[in-house]
Design a protein around this motif. Structure first.
Motif, PDB file in Angstrom:
ATOM      1  N   UNK A 169      52.467   6.359  39.254  1.00  0.00           N
ATOM      2  CA  UNK A 169      51.695   7.191  40.182  1.00  0.00           C
ATOM      3  C   UNK A 169      52.656   8.231  40.755  1.00  0.00           C
ATOM      4  N   UNK A 170      52.220   9.467  40.835  1.00  0.00           N
ATOM      5  CA  UNK A 170      53.116  10.508  41.349  1.00  0.00           C
ATOM      6  C   UNK A 170      52.352  11.589  42.091  1.00  0.00           C
ATOM      7  N   UNK A 171      52.611  11.694  43.375  1.00  0.00           N
ATOM      8  CA  UNK A 171      52.081  12.737  44.246  1.00  0.00           C
ATOM      9  C   UNK A 171      53.065  12.867  45.401  1.00  0.00           C
ATOM     10  N   UNK A 172      53.076  13.992  46.107  1.00  0.00           N
ATOM     11  CA  UNK A 172      54.002  14.113  47.226  1.00  0.00           C
ATOM     12  C   UNK A 172      53.827  13.011  48.277  1.00  0.00           C
ATOM     13  N   UNK A 173      52.626  12.473  48.403  1.00  0.00           N
ATOM     14  CA  UNK A 173      52.341  11.453  49.413  1.00  0.00           C
ATOM     15  C   UNK A 173      52.674  10.033  48.978  1.00  0.00           C
ATOM     16  N   UNK A 174      52.900   9.825  47.662  1.00  0.00           N
ATOM     17  CA  UNK A 174      53.165   8.465  47.175  1.00  0.00           C
ATOM     18  C   UNK A 174      53.630   8.535  45.730  1.00  0.00           C
ATOM     19  N   UNK A 175      54.752   7.882  45.457  1.00  0.00           N
ATOM     20  CA  UNK A 175      55.257   7.784  44.090  1.00  0.00           C
ATOM     21  C   UNK A 175      55.528   6.313  43.818  1.00  0.00           C
ATOM     22  N   UNK A 176      55.046   5.820  42.673  1.00  0.00           N
ATOM     23  CA  UNK A 176      55.188   4.410  42.308  1.00  0.00           C
ATOM     24  C   UNK A 176      55.768   4.313  40.912  1.00  0.00           C
ATOM     25  N   UNK A 177      56.666   3.346  40.720  1.00  0.00           N
ATOM     26  CA  UNK A 177      57.238   3.107  39.394  1.00  0.00           C
ATOM     27  C   UNK A 177      57.645   1.648  39.266  1.00  0.00           C
ATOM     28  N   UNK A 178      57.785   1.220  38.017  1.00  0.00           N
ATOM     29  CA  UNK A 178      58.276  -0.115  37.728  1.00  0.00           C
ATOM     30  C   UNK A 178      59.596  -0.015  36.978  1.00  0.00           C
ATOM     31  N   UNK A 179      60.390  -1.087  37.068  1.00  0.00           N
ATOM     32  CA  UNK A 179      61.665  -1.149  36.362  1.00  0.00           C
ATOM     33  C   UNK A 179      61.927  -2.600  35.971  1.00  0.00           C
ATOM     34  N   UNK A 180      62.287  -2.844  34.713  1.00  0.00           N
ATOM     35  CA  UNK A 180      62.614  -4.213  34.319  1.00  0.00           C
ATOM     36  C   UNK A 180      63.944  -4.645  34.932  1.00  0.00           C
ATOM     37  N   UNK A 181      64.049  -5.917  35.252  1.00  0.00           N
ATOM     38  CA  UNK A 181      65.320  -6.447  35.732  1.00  0.00           C
ATOM     39  C   UNK A 181      66.287  -6.574  34.549  1.00  0.00           C
ATOM     40  N   UNK A 182      65.783  -7.051  33.424  1.00  0.00           N
ATOM     41  CA  UNK A 182      66.621  -7.219  32.235  1.00  0.00           C
ATOM     42  C   UNK A 182      67.261  -5.885  31.851  1.00  0.00           C
ATOM     43  N   UNK A 183      68.564  -5.909  31.646  1.00  0.00           N
ATOM     44  CA  UNK A 183      69.292  -4.697  31.291  1.00  0.00           C
ATOM     45  C   UNK A 183      69.800  -3.929  32.492  1.00  0.00           C
ATOM     46  N   UNK A 184      69.360  -4.315  33.691  1.00  0.00           N
ATOM     47  CA  UNK A 184      69.755  -3.634  34.929  1.00  0.00           C
ATOM     48  C   UNK A 184      70.380  -4.627  35.918  1.00  0.00           C
ATOM     49  N   UNK A 185      71.200  -5.513  35.374  1.00  0.00           N
ATOM     50  CA  UNK A 185      71.800  -6.575  36.181  1.00  0.00           C
ATOM     51  C   UNK A 185      73.308  -6.384  36.325  1.00  0.00           C
ATOM     52  N   UNK A 186      73.856  -7.046  37.352  1.00  0.00           N
ATOM     53  CA  UNK A 186      75.299  -7.084  37.532  1.00  0.00           C
ATOM     54  C   UNK A 186      75.840  -8.337  36.839  1.00  0.00           C
ATOM     55  N   UNK A 246      76.619 -11.267  37.572  1.00  0.00           N
ATOM     56  CA  UNK A 246      76.073 -12.583  37.926  1.00  0.00           C
ATOM     57  C   UNK A 246      74.636 -12.765  37.469  1.00  0.00           C
ATOM     58  N   UNK A 247      74.093 -11.779  36.778  1.00  0.00           N
ATOM     59  CA  UNK A 247      72.737 -11.885  36.265  1.00  0.00           C
ATOM     60  C   UNK A 247      71.665 -11.483  37.256  1.00  0.00           C
ATOM     61  N   UNK A 248      72.062 -10.897  38.380  1.00  0.00           N
ATOM     62  CA  UNK A 248      71.108 -10.459  39.393  1.00  0.00           C
ATOM     63  C   UNK A 248      70.866  -8.959  39.256  1.00  0.00           C
ATOM     64  N   UNK A 249      69.694  -8.502  39.693  1.00  0.00           N
ATOM     65  CA  UNK A 249      69.408  -7.075  39.701  1.00  0.00           C
ATOM     66  C   UNK A 249      70.540  -6.347  40.413  1.00  0.00           C
ATOM     67  N   UNK A 250      71.096  -5.350  39.759  1.00  0.00           N
ATOM     68  CA  UNK A 250      72.211  -4.580  40.308  1.00  0.00           C
ATOM     69  C   UNK A 250      71.717  -3.711  41.460  1.00  0.00           C
ATOM     70  N   UNK A 251      72.447  -3.718  42.564  1.00  0.00           N
ATOM     71  CA  UNK A 251      72.080  -2.885  43.709  1.00  0.00           C
ATOM     72  C   UNK A 251      72.051  -1.416  43.346  1.00  0.00           C
ATOM     73  N   UNK A 252      72.924  -1.008  42.446  1.00  0.00           N
ATOM     74  CA  UNK A 252      72.931   0.383  41.996  1.00  0.00           C
ATOM     75  C   UNK A 252      71.665   0.726  41.235  1.00  0.00           C
ATOM     76  N   UNK A 253      71.116  -0.246  40.509  1.00  0.00           N
ATOM     77  CA  UNK A 253      69.857  -0.012  39.791  1.00  0.00           C
ATOM     78  C   UNK A 253      68.725   0.209  40.792  1.00  0.00           C
ATOM     79  N   UNK A 254      68.730  -0.563  41.866  1.00  0.00           N
ATOM     80  CA  UNK A 254      67.729  -0.353  42.921  1.00  0.00           C
ATOM     81  C   UNK A 254      67.875   1.040  43.513  1.00  0.00           C
ATOM     82  N   UNK A 255      69.110   1.486  43.697  1.00  0.00           N
ATOM     83  CA  UNK A 255      69.338   2.834  44.245  1.00  0.00           C
ATOM     84  C   UNK A 255      68.876   3.916  43.276  1.00  0.00           C
ATOM     85  N   UNK A 256      69.079   3.700  41.985  1.00  0.00           N
ATOM     86  CA  UNK A 256      68.597   4.668  40.990  1.00  0.00           C
ATOM     87  C   UNK A 256      67.077   4.757  41.050  1.00  0.00           C
TER      88      UNK A 256
END
Length: 141
Positions: free
Chosen positions: A29-46, A48-58
Motif C-alpha cells: 500500500x502506498x500513499x502519502x498518508x500510509x505506506x505498508x510493506x512486508x519483509x521476510x525474516x529469512x535472509x535478513x538476520x544477524x 544469532x538468527x534474529x531479525x537484524x536491527x539494520x534490516x528493520x531500519x532499512x
C-alpha cells in the motif's frame, strides 16, 4: 484499507536492482498518508538468527521515504532522508514482518513518519521515526 497483500506499483519508482529487492521487501500500500510493506525474516538476520536491527531500519527508511516522496511530488520536489531512529522491542526468528508508516508531519520542506513494524502475531517488533527534507528535483528527475 484493502486486505489484498499483493505488491503495488509506486509511480516513478522501480525496485529492480535495489536494496528493497535484495531484502525481499514488498510494498502492499502506498500513499502519502500510509505506506505498508512486508519483509521476510529469512535472509535478513544477524549471526544469532534474529531479525537484524539494520534490516528493520532499512524497512522503516524505505517506507518513510516512499511516503515522503509521494507527498513531495505534490510540490514538484523530491525527498531525501536526513534522520532515522529506531527502538527494537522484541526478537523475531522466522516468518514475515510488516511495516506501517504514518505521517507525524507533512510539510512543504520536511516530513516525519512513524513506522511500526510487527510480527505475524501482530506484536510490535520495532518503532522507528524518519525525517526527510523536501528539495527541488534535480534536472531530469
Amino acid at each position: 484499507m484493502s486486505d489484498d497483500k499483493t505488491a503495488v506499483e509506486v509511480p516513478g519508482m522501480s525496485t529492480e536492482g535495489t536494496l528493497l529487492a535484495l531484502m525481499g521487501i514488498e510494498i502492499t500500500e502506498a500513499a502519502p498518508e500510509r505506506v505498508v510493506a512486508t519483509m521476510p525474516v529469512k535472509g535478513n538476520v544477524q549471526p544469532y538468527g534474529l531479525l537484524h536491527g539494520g534490516a528493520s531500519c532499512v524497512l522503516a527508511e524505505s517506507l518513510g521515504s516512499i511516503g515522503s516522496a509521494l507527498h513531495a511530488a505534490t510540490y514538484g520536489k523530491v525527498a531525501v532522508g536526513v534522520d532515522i531512529n529506531a527502538t527494537h522491542h522484541r526478537a523475531v526468528r522466522e516468518g514475515v514482518v510488516t511495516g506501517v508508516a504514518t505521517p507525524v508531519y507533512l510539510g512543504r520542506t520536511t516530513t516525519s513518519y512513524e513506522v511500526v513494524i510487527t510480527d505475524e502475531r501482530d506484536k510490535r517488533v520495532c518503532t522507528a521515526r524518519i525525517t526527510c527534507q523536501l528539495i527541488q528535483a534535480p534536472p531530469g528527475a
